[in-house]
Design a protein around this motif. Structure first.
Motif, PDB file in Angstrom:
ATOM      1  N   PHE A   1       0.648  -1.242  -0.213  1.00  0.00           N
ATOM      2  CA  PHE A   1       0.294  -0.058   0.074  1.00  0.00           C
ATOM      3  C   PHE A   1       0.695   0.991   0.089  1.00  0.00           C
ATOM      4  O   PHE A   1       1.741   1.128   0.523  1.00  0.00           O
ATOM      5  N   ARG A   2      -0.021   1.845  -0.433  1.00  0.00           N
ATOM      6  CA  ARG A   2       0.917   3.393  -0.583  1.00  0.00           C
ATOM      7  C   ARG A   2       0.485   4.793   0.618  1.00  0.00           C
ATOM      8  O   ARG A   2      -1.315   4.452   0.343  1.00  0.00           O
ATOM      9  N   ARG A   3       0.693   5.602   0.900  1.00  0.00           N
ATOM     10  CA  ARG A   3       0.565   6.807   1.589  1.00  0.00           C
ATOM     11  C   ARG A   3       0.715   8.037   0.623  1.00  0.00           C
ATOM     12  O   ARG A   3       1.514   8.282  -0.791  1.00  0.00           O
ATOM     13  N   TRP A   4      -0.138   9.108   0.520  1.00  0.00           N
ATOM     14  CA  TRP A   4      -0.359  10.463   0.224  1.00  0.00           C
ATOM     15  C   TRP A   4      -0.754  11.542   1.483  1.00  0.00           C
ATOM     16  O   TRP A   4      -1.829  11.072   1.804  1.00  0.00           O
ATOM     17  N   SER A   5       0.227  12.165   0.874  1.00  0.00           N
ATOM     18  CA  SER A   5      -0.137  13.348   1.946  1.00  0.00           C
ATOM     19  C   SER A   5      -0.465  14.483   1.234  1.00  0.00           C
ATOM     20  O   SER A   5       0.335  14.872   0.224  1.00  0.00           O
ATOM     21  N   TYR A   6      -1.436  15.568   1.302  1.00  0.00           N
ATOM     22  CA  TYR A   6      -1.526  16.548   0.803  1.00  0.00           C
ATOM     23  C   TYR A   6      -2.146  18.165   1.622  1.00  0.00           C
ATOM     24  O   TYR A   6      -2.933  18.068   3.189  1.00  0.00           O
ATOM     25  N   SER A   7      -1.190  18.341   1.784  1.00  0.00           N
ATOM     26  CA  SER A   7      -1.126  19.765   2.673  1.00  0.00           C
ATOM     27  C   SER A   7      -1.579  21.448   1.973  1.00  0.00           C
ATOM     28  O   SER A   7       0.198  21.559   1.469  1.00  0.00           O
TER      29      SER A   7
ATOM     30  N   LEU B   1      -7.083   4.880  -4.408  1.00  0.00           N
ATOM     31  CA  LEU B   1      -7.525   5.811  -3.413  1.00  0.00           C
ATOM     32  C   LEU B   1      -7.879   4.652  -2.858  1.00  0.00           C
ATOM     33  O   LEU B   1      -9.811   5.258  -2.728  1.00  0.00           O
ATOM     34  N   LEU B   2      -7.793   4.093  -1.387  1.00  0.00           N
ATOM     35  CA  LEU B   2      -8.667   3.907  -0.393  1.00  0.00           C
ATOM     36  C   LEU B   2     -10.134   4.031   0.764  1.00  0.00           C
ATOM     37  O   LEU B   2     -10.648   4.215   0.399  1.00  0.00           O
TER      38      LEU B   2
ATOM     39  N   LEU C   1      -1.508   2.752  -6.972  1.00  0.00           N
ATOM     40  CA  LEU C   1      -2.337   4.984  -6.730  1.00  0.00           C
ATOM     41  C   LEU C   1      -1.545   5.445  -7.936  1.00  0.00           C
ATOM     42  O   LEU C   1      -0.012   5.494  -7.439  1.00  0.00           O
ATOM     43  N   PRO C   2      -2.008   6.135  -8.393  1.00  0.00           N
ATOM     44  CA  PRO C   2      -1.099   7.016  -9.413  1.00  0.00           C
ATOM     45  C   PRO C   2      -0.046   8.330  -8.544  1.00  0.00           C
ATOM     46  O   PRO C   2      -0.010   8.478  -7.100  1.00  0.00           O
ATOM     47  N   ASP C   3       1.165   8.921  -9.137  1.00  0.00           N
ATOM     48  CA  ASP C   3       1.967   9.487  -8.727  1.00  0.00           C
ATOM     49  C   ASP C   3       1.209  10.971  -7.865  1.00  0.00           C
ATOM     50  O   ASP C   3      -0.132  11.183  -8.403  1.00  0.00           O
ATOM     51  N   THR C   4       1.789  11.523  -7.114  1.00  0.00           N
ATOM     52  CA  THR C   4       1.511  12.313  -6.053  1.00  0.00           C
ATOM     53  C   THR C   4       0.545  13.409  -6.852  1.00  0.00           C
ATOM     54  O   THR C   4      -0.116  14.364  -6.142  1.00  0.00           O
ATOM     55  N   SER C   5       1.580  13.569  -7.442  1.00  0.00           N
ATOM     56  CA  SER C   5       1.830  14.984  -8.885  1.00  0.00           C
ATOM     57  C   SER C   5       0.454  15.258  -9.066  1.00  0.00           C
ATOM     58  O   SER C   5      -0.887  16.604  -9.083  1.00  0.00           O
ATOM     59  N   ALA C   6      -0.137  13.864  -9.480  1.00  0.00           N
ATOM     60  CA  ALA C   6      -1.588  13.941 -10.687  1.00  0.00           C
ATOM     61  C   ALA C   6      -2.742  14.145  -9.880  1.00  0.00           C
ATOM     62  O   ALA C   6      -3.535  14.288  -9.746  1.00  0.00           O
ATOM     63  N   LEU C   7      -2.415  13.338  -7.758  1.00  0.00           N
ATOM     64  CA  LEU C   7      -3.431  13.240  -7.101  1.00  0.00           C
ATOM     65  C   LEU C   7      -3.490  14.690  -6.593  1.00  0.00           C
ATOM     66  O   LEU C   7      -4.803  14.928  -6.534  1.00  0.00           O
ATOM     67  N   ASP C   8      -3.179  15.555  -6.147  1.00  0.00           N
ATOM     68  CA  ASP C   8      -2.239  17.101  -5.772  1.00  0.00           C
ATOM     69  C   ASP C   8      -2.788  17.654  -6.590  1.00  0.00           C
ATOM     70  O   ASP C   8      -4.362  18.520  -6.623  1.00  0.00           O
ATOM     71  N   ALA C   9      -3.337  17.573  -8.317  1.00  0.00           N
ATOM     72  CA  ALA C   9      -3.834  18.745  -9.419  1.00  0.00           C
ATOM     73  C   ALA C   9      -5.410  18.197  -9.237  1.00  0.00           C
ATOM     74  O   ALA C   9      -5.770  19.696  -8.749  1.00  0.00           O
ATOM     75  N   ILE C  10      -5.761  17.163  -8.703  1.00  0.00           N
ATOM     76  CA  ILE C  10      -7.080  17.151  -8.582  1.00  0.00           C
ATOM     77  C   ILE C  10      -7.702  17.986  -7.724  1.00  0.00           C
ATOM     78  O   ILE C  10      -8.699  18.645  -7.728  1.00  0.00           O
TER      79      ILE C  10
END
Length: 330
Positions: free
Chosen positions: A219-225, A246-247, A296-305
């Protein structure tokens, strides 16, 4: 008075996939006056204890007014458990919360080989509204299925949200995973206390530190601040655009026209914004932590959403995120 070495402290391990209700159950136990517990959890951010109940808090351990303690597992389960055992304080019960993507049995094994402990039960929580779907999911099905293999008791949660047909379907699915296991249907207000020790493990297994700490390699983690606030309608659209890998997503979330950040809880496509519970103050406008599959996609793609839903987007460096992400952990 010296306690006899023959007295063993019972240990109960609580497992269940992300969003199954482990935190709600732990809170019910912590607020109970039926015993003095030592509770080991993945992170305090996920256990919203009433501020009035906390007598002292040193960052790693909460001492509670009812005589219980709540310890963050932090860097390692065995290290934290060792500190509890070496402290010399007597507890009626040790309760351990397994990771939402971990195997509770791998933690329970230590109670079989540690002379001062006795394994009481492995309790696995299953969200009645999601368990059938999760088991059919090729990304997480094996992980969820594995959590039930050694369960002594299953708490089928959130049954009040479903009709009888759906509850029966969830119950039969769980029973098929672990034939003969006790299944208790629960709601947020009808969670039971700990079992009385009637359960007994079928066999003994050796436990190693590596086994107990390597639960999340798939599993992978993603942080968004961010500073600023989200537009609520745009945020709803952003959630729909997030990938199915993303679960879980959780944390502080400021919405336009709201005086204070709200608590976001998202599991799959289901999400809710509620007031921050007592004892959990939001120090940042937006601070979210997610967990997903290894795809899970790259964090930059998730951030952009999510950035697309901001009213006043402000860039934050990776160092900022790493420094702040300890406020919320799934």
């Amino acid at each position: 008075m010296m306690v006899s070495s023959s007295v063993k402290t019972p240990v109960t391990v609580i497992g269940g996939f992300l969003g199954a209700g482990k935190t709600t159950y732990l809170n019910r136990l912590l607020r109970s006056d039926s015993g003095r517990y030592a509770v080991l959890v993945n992170d305090f951010g996920a256990v919203n204890i009433d501020a009035a109940l906390i007598a002292a808090h040193d960052g790693e351990t909460m001492t509670l007014a009812n005589g219980c303690v709540c310890c963050s597992i932090g860097s390692g389960f065995l290290d934290t458990l060792g500190r509890i055992l070496d402290d010399g304080t007597t507890f009626d019960h040790i309760i351990i919360e397994a990771s939402g993507v971990g195997d509770p049995w791998r933690i329970a094994e230590i109670a079989l080989v540690e002379p001062s402990l006795r394994l009481n039960a492995v309790i696995v929580l299953a969200d009645a509204s999601r368990i059938v779907t999760l088991l059919d999911d090729s990304r997480v099905g094996d992980t969820v299925r594995g959590q039930f293999e050694r369960a002594d008791l299953v708490l089928l949660t959130k049954v009040d949200l479903l009709d009888r047909v759906a509850v029966d379907s969830a119950r039969s699915t769980v029973s098929a995973l672990r034939p003969g296991v006790a299944v208790v249907e629960t709601t947020e207000h009808t969670l039971p206390g700990l079992p009385d020790g009637a359960f007994r493990p079928a066999s003994r297994f050796a436990a190693t530190d590596a086994d107990l700490t390597d639960h999340e390699h798939d599993f992978r983690r993603w942080s968004y601040s961010r500073s600023g606030a989200f537009d609520l309608d745009a945020l709803a659209d952003a959630f729909k655009a997030l990938p199915p890998q993303l679960l879980r997503l959780k944390g502080a979330c400021r919405i336009a026209d709201e005086a204070m950040p709200l608590l976001l809880q998202m599991v799959g496509q289901d999400w809710a914004l509620t007031a921050m519970p007592d004892g959990m103050a939001a120090e940042h406008d937006i601070l979210l932590v997610g967990v997903g599959t290894d795809a899970l996609p790259d964090t930059s793609a998730l951030d952009a959403i999510l950035d697309a839903a901001l009213i006043s987007p402000t860039s934050v460096t990776t160092a900022d995120i790493n420094r702040r992400q300890t406020a919320f952990t799934l």
